[in-house]
Design a protein around this motif. Structure first.
Motif, PDB file in Angstrom:
ATOM      1  N   GLY A 162       0.829  -1.185   0.000  1.00  0.00           N
ATOM      2  CA  GLY A 162       0.000   0.000   0.000  1.00  0.00           C
ATOM      3  C   GLY A 162       0.869   1.243   0.000  1.00  0.00           C
ATOM      4  N   ASP A 165      -0.702   8.776   0.114  1.00  0.00           N
ATOM      5  CA  ASP A 165      -0.573   9.968  -0.710  1.00  0.00           C
ATOM      6  C   ASP A 165      -0.187  11.164   0.160  1.00  0.00           C
ATOM      7  OD1 ASP A 165      -2.894  10.786   0.603  1.00  0.00           O
ATOM      8  OD2 ASP A 165      -4.204  10.299  -1.080  1.00  0.00           O
ATOM      9  N   VAL A 171      -3.547   4.195  -0.500  1.00  0.00           N
ATOM     10  CA  VAL A 171      -3.739   3.858  -1.911  1.00  0.00           C
ATOM     11  C   VAL A 171      -3.272   2.428  -2.138  1.00  0.00           C
ATOM     12  CG1 VAL A 171      -3.156   4.420  -4.296  1.00  0.00           C
ATOM     13  CG2 VAL A 171      -3.375   6.258  -2.593  1.00  0.00           C
ATOM     14  N   TRP A 172      -4.160   1.598  -2.674  1.00  0.00           N
ATOM     15  CA  TRP A 172      -3.810   0.218  -3.023  1.00  0.00           C
ATOM     16  C   TRP A 172      -3.721   0.099  -4.536  1.00  0.00           C
ATOM     17  CZ3 TRP A 172      -2.727  -2.619   1.196  1.00  0.00           C
ATOM     18  CH2 TRP A 172      -3.331  -2.281   2.404  1.00  0.00           C
ATOM     19  N   GLU A 174      -4.400  -0.995  -8.167  1.00  0.00           N
ATOM     20  CA  GLU A 174      -5.471  -1.654  -8.912  1.00  0.00           C
ATOM     21  C   GLU A 174      -4.794  -2.658  -9.831  1.00  0.00           C
ATOM     22  OE1 GLU A 174      -8.775  -2.919  -9.415  1.00  0.00           O
ATOM     23  OE2 GLU A 174      -9.124  -0.851  -8.753  1.00  0.00           O
ATOM     24  N   GLU A 187      -8.814  -1.827   4.807  1.00  0.00           N
ATOM     25  CA  GLU A 187      -9.809  -1.109   4.007  1.00  0.00           C
ATOM     26  C   GLU A 187     -11.039  -0.772   4.849  1.00  0.00           C
ATOM     27  OE1 GLU A 187      -9.357  -2.410  -0.623  1.00  0.00           O
ATOM     28  OE2 GLU A 187     -10.070  -3.956   0.761  1.00  0.00           O
ATOM     29  N   SER A 192      -9.596   4.421   2.103  1.00  0.00           N
ATOM     30  CA  SER A 192      -8.716   3.808   1.112  1.00  0.00           C
ATOM     31  C   SER A 192      -9.298   3.990  -0.284  1.00  0.00           C
ATOM     32  CB  SER A 192      -8.549   2.305   1.388  1.00  0.00           C
ATOM     33  OG  SER A 192      -8.047   2.059   2.679  1.00  0.00           O
ATOM     34  N   ARG A 193      -8.410   3.920  -1.248  1.00  0.00           N
ATOM     35  CA  ARG A 193      -8.849   3.905  -2.642  1.00  0.00           C
ATOM     36  C   ARG A 193      -7.874   3.039  -3.441  1.00  0.00           C
ATOM     37  NH1 ARG A 193      -5.896   8.833  -2.607  1.00  0.00           N
ATOM     38  NH2 ARG A 193      -4.527   9.090  -4.427  1.00  0.00           N
ATOM     39  N   ARG A 194      -8.278   2.680  -4.638  1.00  0.00           N
ATOM     40  CA  ARG A 194      -7.422   1.893  -5.516  1.00  0.00           C
ATOM     41  C   ARG A 194      -7.169   2.661  -6.799  1.00  0.00           C
ATOM     42  NH1 ARG A 194     -10.655  -3.887  -5.165  1.00  0.00           N
ATOM     43  NH2 ARG A 194     -10.659  -4.088  -2.864  1.00  0.00           N
ATOM     44  N   GLU A 195      -5.970   2.540  -7.292  1.00  0.00           N
ATOM     45  CA  GLU A 195      -5.622   3.148  -8.570  1.00  0.00           C
ATOM     46  C   GLU A 195      -4.440   2.404  -9.158  1.00  0.00           C
ATOM     47  OE1 GLU A 195      -4.894   7.136  -7.228  1.00  0.00           O
ATOM     48  OE2 GLU A 195      -2.725   6.850  -7.139  1.00  0.00           O
ATOM     49  N   VAL A 197      -0.895   1.904 -10.246  1.00  0.00           N
ATOM     50  CA  VAL A 197       0.339   2.515  -9.759  1.00  0.00           C
ATOM     51  C   VAL A 197       1.487   2.099 -10.673  1.00  0.00           C
ATOM     52  CG1 VAL A 197       1.954   2.705  -7.829  1.00  0.00           C
ATOM     53  CG2 VAL A 197      -0.501   2.464  -7.375  1.00  0.00           C
ATOM     54  N   TYR A 205       4.382   9.139  -4.202  1.00  0.00           N
ATOM     55  CA  TYR A 205       3.702   8.864  -2.943  1.00  0.00           C
ATOM     56  C   TYR A 205       4.577   9.243  -1.755  1.00  0.00           C
ATOM     57  CZ  TYR A 205       0.459   6.326  -5.889  1.00  0.00           C
ATOM     58  OH  TYR A 205      -0.448   6.000  -6.867  1.00  0.00           O
TER      59      TYR A 205
END
Length: 260
Positions: A162, A165, A171-172, A174, A187, A192-195, A197, A205
């Motif tokens: 993880g 930001d 941020v995890w 995707e 989570e 939390s969110r996913r994107e 990377v 980060y």
């Protein structure tokens, strides 16, 4: 302390050999403290879902709990692994070892191009993952960071990764990864969110960390990118540092579920 039982009976060579030779199955690894396990329902769900995918039928959580409790006996703190193995008629192996925690100190990760087969299943096919981990250690790193062919971060060799930001949000990546129990719990506990990377963009980060059933550990380096890690991050006090301490404290504060 080392105990191994198969379907509730002491392990014998005759029972172990078929599974060792086939190397087919799935598992979960959990830490037991005072007879409790963080995210127990997640471990049981993982075994049920893995069983349905590999063997075409579910695995009752009550049966797993019974086998784990039987193998533990009077032991209250331990590292427990539940392995379902075999090709035609699977057996359930429970191993009990001394309790373990996250590695000491921050981790240095070397990105490697590698994709696990059936990445969403915690299966026994660990050769490639362990091979890469061995090679990166020879290069002076602690572990491998698995990266997809298009250069996107996926996961660590045995843990989810993880990032934090600039505002401290989690941020995890995707990606096609194993949705780990520690990741699922975090989570729930933290925004939390996913994107996607890109591995060549991890420097944007604020910090990075690894999370699995052993706990949360800060990452100090990904390839040539270095992250600032201080004492608060390592000790997990919950305040100060880059924010990893807050993540670690959140995981440590999750209560365990009783096995019996």
């Amino acid at each position: 302390m080392l105990r191994i039982e198969i379907d509730g009976a002491p392990a014998t060579p005759e029972l172990l050999v078929p599974g060792l030779l086939a190397n087919y199955g799935h598992f979960t690894a959990m830490q037991v403290r005072a007879g409790r396990v963080k995210g127990l329902e997640l471990h049981l769900r993982r075994l049920d879902e893995g069983n349905r995918e590999l063997y075409g039928e579910g695995l009752a959580g009550d049966r797993v709990r019974e086998l784990v409790v039987r193998a533990l006996g009077e032991v209250r703190d331990a590292a427990v692994r539940v392995v379902v193995f075999g090709v035609e008629e699977p057996s359930v192996l429970v191993s009990v070892r001394p309790p373990a925690g996250p590695p000491e100190g921050p981790r240095r990760l070397l990105p490697v191009d590698y994709a696990r087969t059936l990445p969403h299943v915690k299966h026994l096919g660990g050769f490639g993952r362990l091979h890469h981990r061995r090679r990166v250690r020879e290069a002076g790193f602690d572990d491998a960071l698995l990266v997809s062919r298009d250069g996107a971060v996926v996961e660590g060799s045995t843990a989810n990764i993880g990032f934090l930001d600039a505002d401290g949000g989690v941020v995890w990546p995707e990606a096609d990864w194993l949705h780990g129990t520690a990741m699922r719990l975090l989570e729930r506990e933290l925004p939390s969110r996913r994107e996607v990377v890109p591995v060549d963009g991890v420097g944007r980060y604020r910090a990075a960390f690894l999370a699995n059933s052993l706990g949360v550990v800060p990452v100090s380096r990904v390839g040539d990118v270095e992250f600032v890690v201080d004492e608060a991050d390592v000790e997990g006090s919950g305040v100060g540092g880059s924010g990893v301490a807050r993540v670690r404290a959140a995981y440590d504060a999750v209560p365990g579920d009783a096995l019996s």
